[in-house]
Write a protein that holds these residues in place. Structure first.
Motif, PDB file in Angstrom:
ATOM      1  N   VAL A 160       6.138  -6.910   7.107  1.00 55.80           N
ATOM      2  CA  VAL A 160       6.199  -6.468   5.713  1.00 55.80           C
ATOM      3  C   VAL A 160       4.779  -6.164   5.276  1.00 55.80           C
ATOM      4  O   VAL A 160       3.939  -7.082   5.221  1.00 55.80           O
ATOM      5  CB  VAL A 160       6.821  -7.536   4.792  1.00 55.80           C
ATOM      6  N   ALA A 161       4.483  -4.898   5.012  1.00 53.69           N
ATOM      7  CA  ALA A 161       3.115  -4.503   4.671  1.00 53.69           C
ATOM      8  C   ALA A 161       3.132  -3.271   3.774  1.00 53.69           C
ATOM      9  O   ALA A 161       3.960  -2.372   3.970  1.00 53.69           O
ATOM     10  CB  ALA A 161       2.313  -4.220   5.939  1.00 53.69           C
ATOM     11  N   PRO A 162       2.215  -3.192   2.803  1.00 52.60           N
ATOM     12  CA  PRO A 162       2.188  -2.080   1.849  1.00 52.60           C
ATOM     13  C   PRO A 162       1.527  -0.831   2.411  1.00 52.60           C
ATOM     14  O   PRO A 162       0.437  -0.434   2.000  1.00 52.60           O
ATOM     15  CB  PRO A 162       1.394  -2.655   0.669  1.00 52.60           C
ATOM     16  N   LEU A 163       2.182  -0.205   3.372  1.00 51.09           N
ATOM     17  CA  LEU A 163       1.718   1.045   3.943  1.00 51.09           C
ATOM     18  C   LEU A 163       2.709   2.147   3.571  1.00 51.09           C
ATOM     19  O   LEU A 163       3.868   1.862   3.273  1.00 51.09           O
ATOM     20  CB  LEU A 163       1.614   0.931   5.466  1.00 51.09           C
ATOM     21  N   GLU A 164       2.260   3.380   3.574  1.00 49.85           N
ATOM     22  CA  GLU A 164       3.156   4.511   3.365  1.00 49.85           C
ATOM     23  C   GLU A 164       3.299   5.250   4.686  1.00 49.85           C
ATOM     24  O   GLU A 164       2.303   5.554   5.346  1.00 49.85           O
ATOM     25  CB  GLU A 164       2.625   5.447   2.277  1.00 49.85           C
ATOM     26  N   GLU A 191      -6.379  -7.849   5.640  1.00 49.43           N
ATOM     27  CA  GLU A 191      -6.036  -6.435   5.452  1.00 49.43           C
ATOM     28  C   GLU A 191      -5.624  -6.129   4.019  1.00 49.43           C
ATOM     29  O   GLU A 191      -5.954  -5.056   3.495  1.00 49.43           O
ATOM     30  CB  GLU A 191      -4.910  -6.057   6.413  1.00 49.43           C
ATOM     31  N   PHE A 192      -4.905  -7.056   3.388  1.00 48.98           N
ATOM     32  CA  PHE A 192      -4.386  -6.811   2.041  1.00 48.98           C
ATOM     33  C   PHE A 192      -4.679  -8.029   1.148  1.00 48.98           C
ATOM     34  O   PHE A 192      -3.773  -8.756   0.758  1.00 48.98           O
ATOM     35  CB  PHE A 192      -2.880  -6.548   2.084  1.00 48.98           C
ATOM     36  N   PRO A 193      -5.955  -8.274   0.846  1.00 45.15           N
ATOM     37  CA  PRO A 193      -6.318  -9.471   0.079  1.00 45.15           C
ATOM     38  C   PRO A 193      -5.678  -9.483  -1.312  1.00 45.15           C
ATOM     39  O   PRO A 193      -5.735  -8.490  -2.043  1.00 45.15           O
ATOM     40  CB  PRO A 193      -7.849  -9.378  -0.005  1.00 45.15           C
ATOM     41  N   ASP A 194      -5.034 -10.608  -1.629  1.00 49.95           N
ATOM     42  CA  ASP A 194      -4.441 -10.830  -2.962  1.00 49.95           C
ATOM     43  C   ASP A 194      -3.335  -9.828  -3.306  1.00 49.95           C
ATOM     44  O   ASP A 194      -2.988  -9.674  -4.476  1.00 49.95           O
ATOM     45  CB  ASP A 194      -5.517 -10.794  -4.056  1.00 49.95           C
ATOM     46  N   TYR A 195      -2.766  -9.158  -2.301  1.00 50.38           N
ATOM     47  CA  TYR A 195      -1.715  -8.184  -2.603  1.00 50.38           C
ATOM     48  C   TYR A 195      -0.393  -8.881  -2.910  1.00 50.38           C
ATOM     49  O   TYR A 195       0.005  -9.832  -2.236  1.00 50.38           O
ATOM     50  CB  TYR A 195      -1.504  -7.227  -1.427  1.00 50.38           C
ATOM     51  N   CYS A 196       0.296  -8.384  -3.932  1.00 49.19           N
ATOM     52  CA  CYS A 196       1.618  -8.880  -4.273  1.00 49.19           C
ATOM     53  C   CYS A 196       2.390  -7.772  -4.967  1.00 49.19           C
ATOM     54  O   CYS A 196       1.868  -7.116  -5.876  1.00 49.19           O
ATOM     55  CB  CYS A 196       1.516 -10.110  -5.180  1.00 49.19           C
TER      56      CYS A 196
END
Length: 209
Positions: A160-164, A191-196
Motif C-alpha cells: 500500500v503506497a501513494p504512487l500513481e 519514502e513517505f514520511p508522515d504520510y496518511c
C-alpha cells in the motif's frame, strides 16, 4: 542454519521460473495494458512482477485511496444490513455444468437472475448508502504498509503506497520500491514520511473529480 522448508520453497520458486517464463519488458512483468488510461487519471491498484535472486516476485499494489474506498464499501454493507433471502442464495440462479468423464456432470458456476422485489429494493438502498458515504467521506485513515508472503511459485508482496500508475514507466517505480523494501535498502517511513490518507484527501479528490 538453513530451514529445510524454506529451502524447498526457494527451489520450487526457481524451478517454476525456469519452466514458465514471464513475458518481461524493461525488467518487469506488466499484466495490464495502459493504452486507454488517461495521463492524469487517479490510480487505484495494479500488479507487477520482477525477478530477484533467480526467483519471481509478484507485487499486489494498491493506492491508499483504494483502501479508503474499500472501507466505504464495507461500511455501506454494514449500514444497509443483510440482504433478504429470496429462495436462498442460489434460489434465483441457473447452474452451469461441465462434463466430467463420459456420463457425469458437475456444477462449475451459477448464472444469477436479475434481482426483483425486496432484493432489488435492498440493492437500491445499498447503492444510496454507498453514494452518501462517498460524498460525505468517513473517518478512516490509511498509512503506507507492506507485507511479504512466501508462495510455492513466487514471493508475494502486498504493498500500500501513494504512487500513481498510469503507464509502464510508473509501474516500474512500484517494482523498484518493492525490490528495495525486500533488500532492506529502504523503508516506507523513509519514502513517505508522515504520510496518511484520510477524509480530507478523499473529499479533496472527489471535488477535483
Amino acid at each position: 542454519m538453513k530451514i529445510k522448508r524454506l529451502e524447498r520453497m526457494r527451489d520450487s520458486q526457481r524451478a517454476y521460473h525456469r519452466q514458465c517464463k514471464w513475458a518481461m519488458e524493461d525488467g518487469i512483468y506488466a499484466p495490464h495494458s495502459y493504452e486507454e488510461t488517461p495521463p492524469d487519471a487517479w490510480s487505484w491498484w495494479d500488479d507487477v512482477g520482477f525477478i530477484l535472486g533467480g526467483r519471481r516476485v509478484i507485487v499486489w499494489w494498491i493506492h491508499p485511496r483504494q483502501s479508503y474506498a474499500d472501507e466505504i464499501g464495507e461500511r455501506a454493507w454494514s449500514e444497509a444490513g443483510d440482504p433478504p433471502r429470496e429462495g436462498g442464495f442460489f434460489g434465483d440462479s441457473t447452474p452451469n455444468y461441465k462434463r466430467v468423464g463420459r456420463s457425469r456432470k458437475k456444477i462449475i458456476s451459477y448464472t444469477r437472475q436479475p434481482a426483483q422485489g425486496e432484493l432489488r429494493q435492498y440493492y437500491d438502498k445499498l447503492d444510496a448508502v454507498t453514494k452518501r458515504l462517498q460524498h460525505d467521506g468517513i473517518d478512516f485513515e490509511v498509512s503506507p504498509s507492506w507485507r511479504r508472503e512466501r508462495l510455492s511459485w513466487a514471493t508475494g508482496v502486498a504493498l500500500v503506497a501513494p504512487l500513481e500508475v498510469r503507464n509502464e514507466a510508473e509501474l516500474k517505480t512500484v517494482a523498484d520500491l518493492a525490490r528495495r523494501l525486500l533488500r532492506g535498502e529502504t523503508t516506507l517511513d523513509r519514502e513517505f514520511p508522515d504520510y496518511c490518507y484520510g477524509k480530507e484527501q478523499w473529499l479533496a479528490e472527489q471535488a477535483r473529480g
